[in-house]
Design a protein around this motif. Structure first.
Motif, PDB file in Angstrom:
ATOM      1  N   PHE A 131      27.537  11.625  17.543  1.00  0.00           N
ATOM      2  CA  PHE A 131      27.486  11.961  16.127  1.00  0.00           C
ATOM      3  C   PHE A 131      28.076  10.785  15.350  1.00  0.00           C
ATOM      4  CE2 PHE A 131      27.174  15.964  18.216  1.00  0.00           C
ATOM      5  CZ  PHE A 131      26.387  16.761  17.399  1.00  0.00           C
ATOM      6  N   LYS A 132      27.187   9.968  14.801  1.00  0.00           N
ATOM      7  CA  LYS A 132      27.623   8.770  14.077  1.00  0.00           C
ATOM      8  C   LYS A 132      27.368   8.951  12.586  1.00  0.00           C
ATOM      9  CE  LYS A 132      27.322   3.716  14.234  1.00  0.00           C
ATOM     10  NZ  LYS A 132      27.288   3.551  12.762  1.00  0.00           N
ATOM     11  N   LEU A 133      28.382   8.612  11.779  1.00  0.00           N
ATOM     12  CA  LEU A 133      28.216   8.697  10.336  1.00  0.00           C
ATOM     13  C   LEU A 133      27.074   7.788   9.881  1.00  0.00           C
ATOM     14  CD1 LEU A 133      31.924   8.625   9.132  1.00  0.00           C
ATOM     15  CD2 LEU A 133      30.350  10.560   8.925  1.00  0.00           C
ATOM     16  N   PRO A 134      26.293   8.224   8.915  1.00  0.00           N
ATOM     17  CA  PRO A 134      25.243   7.350   8.393  1.00  0.00           C
ATOM     18  C   PRO A 134      25.860   6.106   7.745  1.00  0.00           C
ATOM     19  CG  PRO A 134      25.002   9.612   7.580  1.00  0.00           C
ATOM     20  CD  PRO A 134      26.345   9.519   8.217  1.00  0.00           C
ATOM     21  N   SER A 135      25.164   5.000   7.803  1.00  0.00           N
ATOM     22  CA  SER A 135      25.598   3.820   7.056  1.00  0.00           C
ATOM     23  C   SER A 135      25.335   4.081   5.579  1.00  0.00           C
ATOM     24  CB  SER A 135      24.814   2.595   7.510  1.00  0.00           C
ATOM     25  OG  SER A 135      23.447   2.715   7.129  1.00  0.00           O
ATOM     26  N   PHE A 136      25.888   3.217   4.721  1.00  0.00           N
ATOM     27  CA  PHE A 136      25.657   3.411   3.286  1.00  0.00           C
ATOM     28  C   PHE A 136      24.160   3.374   2.979  1.00  0.00           C
ATOM     29  CE2 PHE A 136      25.083   1.777  -1.039  1.00  0.00           C
ATOM     30  CZ  PHE A 136      25.698   2.802  -1.739  1.00  0.00           C
ATOM     31  N   GLY A 137      23.441   2.471   3.651  1.00  0.00           N
ATOM     32  CA  GLY A 137      22.006   2.375   3.409  1.00  0.00           C
ATOM     33  C   GLY A 137      21.246   3.610   3.860  1.00  0.00           C
ATOM     34  N   GLU A 138      21.798   4.350   4.816  1.00  0.00           N
ATOM     35  CA  GLU A 138      21.143   5.554   5.341  1.00  0.00           C
ATOM     36  C   GLU A 138      21.552   6.820   4.591  1.00  0.00           C
ATOM     37  OE1 GLU A 138      21.060   4.052  10.019  1.00  0.00           O
ATOM     38  OE2 GLU A 138      22.741   5.249   9.248  1.00  0.00           O
ATOM     39  N   MET A 139      22.638   6.720   3.821  1.00  0.00           N
ATOM     40  CA  MET A 139      23.241   7.929   3.262  1.00  0.00           C
ATOM     41  C   MET A 139      22.340   8.631   2.252  1.00  0.00           C
ATOM     42  SD  MET A 139      25.889   9.684   3.820  1.00  0.00           S
ATOM     43  CE  MET A 139      26.609  11.173   3.099  1.00  0.00           C
ATOM     44  N   ALA A 140      21.608   7.872   1.435  1.00  0.00           N
ATOM     45  CA  ALA A 140      20.731   8.518   0.442  1.00  0.00           C
ATOM     46  C   ALA A 140      19.674   9.381   1.129  1.00  0.00           C
ATOM     47  CB  ALA A 140      20.076   7.457  -0.445  1.00  0.00           C
ATOM     48  N   ASN A 141      19.073   8.873   2.214  1.00  0.00           N
ATOM     49  CA  ASN A 141      18.090   9.664   2.954  1.00  0.00           C
ATOM     50  C   ASN A 141      18.740  10.898   3.572  1.00  0.00           C
ATOM     51  OD1 ASN A 141      15.895   8.030   2.389  1.00  0.00           O
ATOM     52  ND2 ASN A 141      16.178   6.753   4.206  1.00  0.00           N
ATOM     53  N   TRP A 142      19.990  10.731   4.042  1.00  0.00           N
ATOM     54  CA  TRP A 142      20.720  11.873   4.616  1.00  0.00           C
ATOM     55  C   TRP A 142      20.888  12.951   3.555  1.00  0.00           C
ATOM     56  CZ3 TRP A 142      24.979  14.851   3.805  1.00  0.00           C
ATOM     57  CH2 TRP A 142      25.477  15.577   4.881  1.00  0.00           C
TER      58      TRP A 142
ATOM     59  N   SER B  62      30.049   7.283   3.170  1.00  0.00           N
ATOM     60  CA  SER B  62      29.481   7.920   4.372  1.00  0.00           C
ATOM     61  C   SER B  62      30.164   9.238   4.715  1.00  0.00           C
ATOM     62  CB  SER B  62      29.593   6.959   5.561  1.00  0.00           C
ATOM     63  OG  SER B  62      28.824   5.809   5.348  1.00  0.00           O
ATOM     64  N   ASP B  63      30.888   9.807   3.752  1.00  0.00           N
ATOM     65  CA  ASP B  63      31.619  11.055   3.995  1.00  0.00           C
ATOM     66  C   ASP B  63      30.647  12.230   3.932  1.00  0.00           C
ATOM     67  OD1 ASP B  63      33.266  13.268   4.020  1.00  0.00           O
ATOM     68  OD2 ASP B  63      34.749  12.417   2.664  1.00  0.00           O
TER      69      ASP B  63
ATOM     70  N   GLU C 166      17.102  19.363   1.353  1.00  0.00           N
ATOM     71  CA  GLU C 166      15.902  20.105   1.760  1.00  0.00           C
ATOM     72  C   GLU C 166      16.259  21.215   2.740  1.00  0.00           C
ATOM     73  OE1 GLU C 166      13.394  17.045   3.244  1.00  0.00           O
ATOM     74  OE2 GLU C 166      12.665  16.427   1.256  1.00  0.00           O
ATOM     75  N   GLU C 167      17.208  20.943   3.637  1.00  0.00           N
ATOM     76  CA  GLU C 167      17.651  21.967   4.587  1.00  0.00           C
ATOM     77  C   GLU C 167      18.292  23.147   3.872  1.00  0.00           C
ATOM     78  OE1 GLU C 167      20.309  19.890   7.143  1.00  0.00           O
ATOM     79  OE2 GLU C 167      18.724  18.756   8.171  1.00  0.00           O
ATOM     80  N   GLN C 168      18.885  22.893   2.697  1.00  0.00           N
ATOM     81  CA  GLN C 168      19.534  23.945   1.921  1.00  0.00           C
ATOM     82  C   GLN C 168      18.571  24.614   0.944  1.00  0.00           C
ATOM     83  OE1 GLN C 168      22.738  24.829   2.633  1.00  0.00           O
ATOM     84  NE2 GLN C 168      22.499  23.296   4.255  1.00  0.00           N
ATOM     85  N   GLY C 169      17.296  24.177   0.963  1.00  0.00           N
ATOM     86  CA  GLY C 169      16.294  24.795   0.109  1.00  0.00           C
ATOM     87  C   GLY C 169      16.162  24.177  -1.265  1.00  0.00           C
ATOM     88  N   GLY C 170      16.679  22.967  -1.452  1.00  0.00           N
ATOM     89  CA  GLY C 170      16.590  22.304  -2.743  1.00  0.00           C
ATOM     90  C   GLY C 170      16.062  20.891  -2.614  1.00  0.00           C
ATOM     91  N   LYS C 171      16.103  20.153  -3.730  1.00  0.00           N
ATOM     92  CA  LYS C 171      15.586  18.786  -3.727  1.00  0.00           C
ATOM     93  C   LYS C 171      16.490  17.856  -4.529  1.00  0.00           C
ATOM     94  CE  LYS C 171      10.637  19.801  -3.142  1.00  0.00           C
ATOM     95  NZ  LYS C 171       9.280  19.609  -3.706  1.00  0.00           N
ATOM     96  N   PHE C 172      16.532  16.599  -4.097  1.00  0.00           N
ATOM     97  CA  PHE C 172      17.196  15.513  -4.816  1.00  0.00           C
ATOM     98  C   PHE C 172      16.149  14.447  -5.111  1.00  0.00           C
ATOM     99  CE2 PHE C 172      21.264  17.210  -4.096  1.00  0.00           C
ATOM    100  CZ  PHE C 172      22.249  16.373  -4.602  1.00  0.00           C
TER     101      PHE C 172
END
Length: 342
Positions: free
Chosen positions: A148-159, A185-186, A165-171
């Motif tokens: 279980f590795k924290l996402p990098s800053f570049g990956e965090m927006a996709n996370w 990355s928190d 989406e998993e919670q039923g909403g959208k960003f």
């Protein structure tokens, strides 16, 4: 790869390794959900222990106990190797693993730090505890190892987008980037902010950058947090306590404490980078922080020695243990920490 939680032949040991504690907790929650719909049955078959405080007898008793009206019993052990420094203790732990009953799922939450640069690149504790990883390999299907590795800053927006989406909403992509800039990355803080924002828009439309600006106290929280730690470094207890209480007005004590722990963990990493000759640009790339946060980390880390930062971090761990055992409320413990640091 098949879902290890749902597979027919289930492991008796789950080794969850990495720096993303939130991800580990989500994995455990999924395991718990499979114990059944009755909350009483689930609670009777889930035991959580801390390897820093639990005795060998506590761990063995929990691991060997039979499940209650369920197929399996889940035993979660945080900091599992904290008291296994000697060969004898390690041998006893290995013997316990060898004899775990099929009705037990022992979950080890092995938190570690990942260094992304230099000769020490990789997980810092993996070589030190190679015996456990070797045991898992030899155990075959009886053990599951998951990173279980924290996402990098570049990956965090996709996370953030996927989590929403998993919670039923959208960003919107820009909203995800705006939130990522505030939480780094928190993943735990990000998850809390995502829920708050989705409720704010009533799940009726995508979250936009303006929503993040309007609602996320994280945009002010880190600023006040930096100010509080600056006051600590200057020996200004009065200002530090005032800023602490200001933060407590917008954050509950547990959330604020998690922010403080994270901040000092970042400061330790930043100080190590500085001691190796690095600057804000290195801190930004290695710790996956945006440039202005990296600059603040560099400035602040220079105000402490590495020994001072590690001492503060150890004290924070002691406060965490005391709070979990109801010895002292977190807000009072933080006040006391500030006074002691002067």
């Amino acid at each position: 790869m098949n879902d290890p939680i749902a597979q027919t032949v289930k492991p008796i040991l789950y080794l969850l390794h990495g720096d993303d504690e939130f991800g580990m907790r989500q994995f455990v929650s999924e395991m718990e959900a499979r114990l059944g719909d009755d909350p009483t049955t689930r609670s009777m078959n889930l035991v959580e222990l801390d390897g820093r405080t639990a005795s060998e007898e506590d761990i063995h008793s929990a691991a060997y106990a039979l499940p209650f009206l369920a197929e399996r019993r889940i035993v979660v052990l945080e900091h599992p190797l904290e008291r296994l420094g000697g060969n004898e203790a390690r041998a006893r732990f290995e013997a316990m693993l060898e004899h775990l009953p099929e009705t037990t799922a022992l979950v080890l939450l092995f938190l570690d730090e990942f260094k992304s640069g230099g000769r020490d690149r990789g997980w810092q504790q993996q070589n030190r505890h190679a015996w456990l990883f070797t045991w898992c390999q030899k155990a075959g299907p009886r053990a599951l190892y998951r990173v279980f590795k924290l996402p990098s800053f570049g990956e965090m927006a996709n996370w953030i987008v996927k989590r929403a989406e998993e919670q039923g909403g959208k960003f919107s992509p820009k909203a995800a980037q705006a939130l990522a800039a505030r939480v780094g990355s928190d993943t735990q803080t990000a998850s809390q902010e995502i829920i708050k924002l989705l409720i704010y828009v009533d799940f009726a439309r995508p979250v936009e950058p303006a929503d993040v600006e309007a609602l996320c106290v994280a945009s002010e929280g880190p600023t006040n947090l930096f100010g509080m730690i600056d006051a600590l470094a200057e020996g200004n207890a009065r200002t530090a306590i005032k800023l602490l209480h200001d933060l407590l007005e917008i954050e509950d004590a547990a959330s604020l404490f998690a922010m403080i722990v994270r901040q000092f963990r970042l400061l330790i990493q930043a100080r190590e980078i500085i001691d190796e000759g690095g600057k804000a640009t290195t801190i930004s790339s290695e710790l996956h922080q945006v440039s202005f946060v990296a600059e603040k980390l560099e400035r602040q880390a220079r105000r402490f020695s590495l020994a001072q930062l590690k001492s503060i971090y150890r004290r924070l761990l002691e406060i965490d243990l005391a709070a979990k055992s109801s010895q002292m409320p977190l807000d009072l413990a933080l006040d006391e920490l500030i006074v002691q640091m002067q």
